[in-house]
Scaffold this motif. Sequence first.
Motif, PDB file in Angstrom:
ATOM      1  N   ALA A  52       8.888  12.006   0.290  1.00 18.84           N
ATOM      2  CA  ALA A  52       8.661  12.879  -0.857  1.00 18.84           C
ATOM      3  C   ALA A  52       8.941  12.146  -2.170  1.00 18.84           C
ATOM      4  O   ALA A  52       9.952  11.449  -2.306  1.00 18.84           O
ATOM      5  N   GLY A  53       8.017  12.274  -3.117  1.00 21.65           N
ATOM      6  CA  GLY A  53       8.252  11.772  -4.454  1.00 21.65           C
ATOM      7  C   GLY A  53       7.920  10.314  -4.691  1.00 21.65           C
ATOM      8  O   GLY A  53       8.044   9.830  -5.817  1.00 21.65           O
ATOM      9  N   THR A  54       7.482   9.587  -3.669  1.00 25.31           N
ATOM     10  CA  THR A  54       7.155   8.175  -3.862  1.00 25.31           C
ATOM     11  C   THR A  54       6.135   7.722  -2.828  1.00 25.31           C
ATOM     12  O   THR A  54       6.096   8.254  -1.708  1.00 25.31           O
ATOM     13  N   THR A  66       7.883  -4.555   0.603  1.00 29.06           N
ATOM     14  CA  THR A  66       7.688  -3.170   0.181  1.00 29.06           C
ATOM     15  C   THR A  66       6.393  -2.651   0.783  1.00 29.06           C
ATOM     16  O   THR A  66       5.389  -3.363   0.824  1.00 29.06           O
ATOM     17  N   LEU A  67       6.427  -1.420   1.272  1.00 28.34           N
ATOM     18  CA  LEU A  67       5.251  -0.786   1.851  1.00 28.34           C
ATOM     19  C   LEU A  67       4.684   0.220   0.858  1.00 28.34           C
ATOM     20  O   LEU A  67       5.428   0.975   0.229  1.00 28.34           O
ATOM     21  N   PHE A  68       3.358   0.223   0.723  1.00 24.70           N
ATOM     22  CA  PHE A  68       2.684   1.143  -0.194  1.00 24.70           C
ATOM     23  C   PHE A  68       1.742   2.036   0.594  1.00 24.70           C
ATOM     24  O   PHE A  68       0.859   1.558   1.303  1.00 24.70           O
ATOM     25  N   ARG A  69       1.955   3.337   0.463  1.00 23.32           N
ATOM     26  CA  ARG A  69       1.087   4.300   1.150  1.00 23.32           C
ATOM     27  C   ARG A  69       0.231   5.032   0.125  1.00 23.32           C
ATOM     28  O   ARG A  69       0.741   5.787  -0.711  1.00 23.32           O
ATOM     29  N   ASP A  84      -2.198   8.715  -8.059  1.00 18.30           N
ATOM     30  CA  ASP A  84      -0.771   8.992  -8.247  1.00 18.30           C
ATOM     31  C   ASP A  84       0.082   7.740  -8.011  1.00 18.30           C
ATOM     32  O   ASP A  84       0.820   7.288  -8.893  1.00 18.30           O
ATOM     33  N   GLY A  85      -0.009   7.206  -6.805  1.00 19.21           N
ATOM     34  CA  GLY A  85       0.823   6.063  -6.458  1.00 19.21           C
ATOM     35  C   GLY A  85       0.457   4.815  -7.228  1.00 19.21           C
ATOM     36  O   GLY A  85       1.334   4.015  -7.594  1.00 19.21           O
ATOM     37  N   LEU A  86      -0.839   4.643  -7.477  1.00 14.63           N
ATOM     38  CA  LEU A  86      -1.296   3.447  -8.172  1.00 14.63           C
ATOM     39  C   LEU A  86      -0.757   3.419  -9.604  1.00 14.63           C
ATOM     40  O   LEU A  86      -0.182   2.419 -10.060  1.00 14.63           O
ATOM     41  N   LEU A  87      -0.905   4.538 -10.332  1.00 15.60           N
ATOM     42  CA  LEU A  87      -0.556   4.561 -11.743  1.00 15.60           C
ATOM     43  C   LEU A  87       0.942   4.682 -11.991  1.00 15.60           C
ATOM     44  O   LEU A  87       1.440   4.252 -13.026  1.00 15.60           O
TER      45      LEU A  87
END
Length: 428
Positions: A52-54, A66-69, A84-87
Amino acid sequence: MKILTVSHNHTEFHPGGTEVVAEGLHAEYGRRDGVSTRLLAGLDSAYRPSHAGTSLQTLPDQLDVTLFRSVGFNVMQMTQSRYDGLLHDLTDYLLEHRPDVIHMHHLIHFGVEFLFLAKKLLPDCKIVLTLHDYYLICMNDGLMVKKPSGARCWRATPDACHGCFPDLPSVVFQVRKLNILKHLQFVDRFASPSKFLKDRFVAWGIEEDRIDVIPNGRAWTDPALRASRPGEAATARNRFGVFGNLRETKGTLVVARAAAQLVEQGFRDFSISLHGAPLFQNDAFIAELNATVARADGRVTLHGRYTQSDLPALMQDIDWVMVPSTWWENAPLAIQDAFAFGRPVLASDLGGVAEAVSDEIDGLHVPAGNVSAWADSIRQAAQSPDLWSRLASGVRAPTTMKQSADSYLALFREISSDAAPGPRLRTA
């Protein structure tokens, strides 16, 4: 020099060739004086629930990873549908770590927009994109094969792509290409592990002088591996192995059918070990594979998933490695692994596979997808220990991870000191 390595997945979840190369280079960069390195890996929703939140997560005991979803990534268009996550998360990540070089190995999960974001936030940062496959060119899982026939596709055009996706008008494919090429202008230099793949991207629109051919590296140490080769006095060389993900385009069914054909012809003096798992394959493929293996009556064994650390032991039980791909492969790691262990290769006669294996020198070329030809080659190899000895003597050690990293670091230094403008891209 601060290097950020970006991969579309992590071997903790998906041990694909691109992930293996990316993580190997990341580790090698970190061993160099004056270099600090981090790894940013995409995270598929199938492997971990979201936090949640990230959109960022970590791996236990790997503080440099680091993992990016991403949410709503469109793999066919190679773009984000939600930012959302990109910006937010990736903006903060890039500004916190401020790499001098971003070495990207794939745009899946990140999208072409990541290139713009990185250059906008860090205009002095250099971006190198290694082209491992054809996802940027082809909407059909980057395979460059036609639907539904499975015939190989030599060149992507709007009309040809419309033939694979008849529900989409031709203009969609032209707009897709223009959008991708527009964003690729933010890449300072491209790299390709094979000349074959470089040529396909040059034909597609990237200028030839912007793509360097840099072979993938392997972490194996040659002297120890050569000592593991089976003795030269062996009277039979009839043990075959296939390594990697099991799927239609990898030729898994081709070798299984060839084995079944040999058994039906009364030839049984051979064994084939299939090492890998049918990741993301449909039930029909798995059912056909199991049925074909059963027809081979014990000559083919499914061993399941393996790790890189398993390879030394697995190679002890193999005389020949087979790479029966039916699509335009780039630079399969299975060939480099075979050569590292001194094993000759039976290879499909197309694409980067044929480029990596020299016919009658360190292996044999076999007509791709031709079951009878593969059966004949298996029989010939199994009955000819002298052939094995001759081809094994022609095997040369593959590029090491250290050598590959040396080439990339030299490239990073070159573009970091180069004041010339960025790549020139054709859009026609």
